[in-house]
Design a protein around this motif. Structure first.
Motif: not given
Length: 82
Positions: A15-25, A27
């Motif tokens: 879940d943390l990896e998904k959230l990090k990816s979403r934030v990067e996208n 940005q």
């Protein structure tokens, strides 16, 4: 109990990896909108509309178009420094 802990931990990491990816996208999309706003003198909504329209026309994702805008801006900025 250890197996349950391991399973929950694995789920949290995923879940943390998904959230990090979403934030990067998000940005990347914001960076691309800022580039369009700066170059065209438009607002946030119009910049997003341009990205979305291009994505639909090229059958690509908004993220792919945003990355292309970012790449193009980087190349054009480098050309101006010569």
């Amino acid at each position: 109990m250890a197996r349950r802990y391991w399973s929950e931990r694995r789920r949290f990491v995923k879940d943390l990896e998904k959230l990090k990816s979403r934030v990067e996208n998000i940005q990347k999309l914001n960076d691309a909108k800022f580039i369009l706003m700066r170059h065209r003198g438009i607002n946030d909504k119009d910049a997003y509309a341009i990205i979305r329209k291009q994505a639909m026309a090229k059958r690509a994702t908004t993220l792919e178009i945003a990355q292309s805008i970012i790449n193009a801006d980087g190349i054009l900025s480098d050309l101006g420094n010569d």
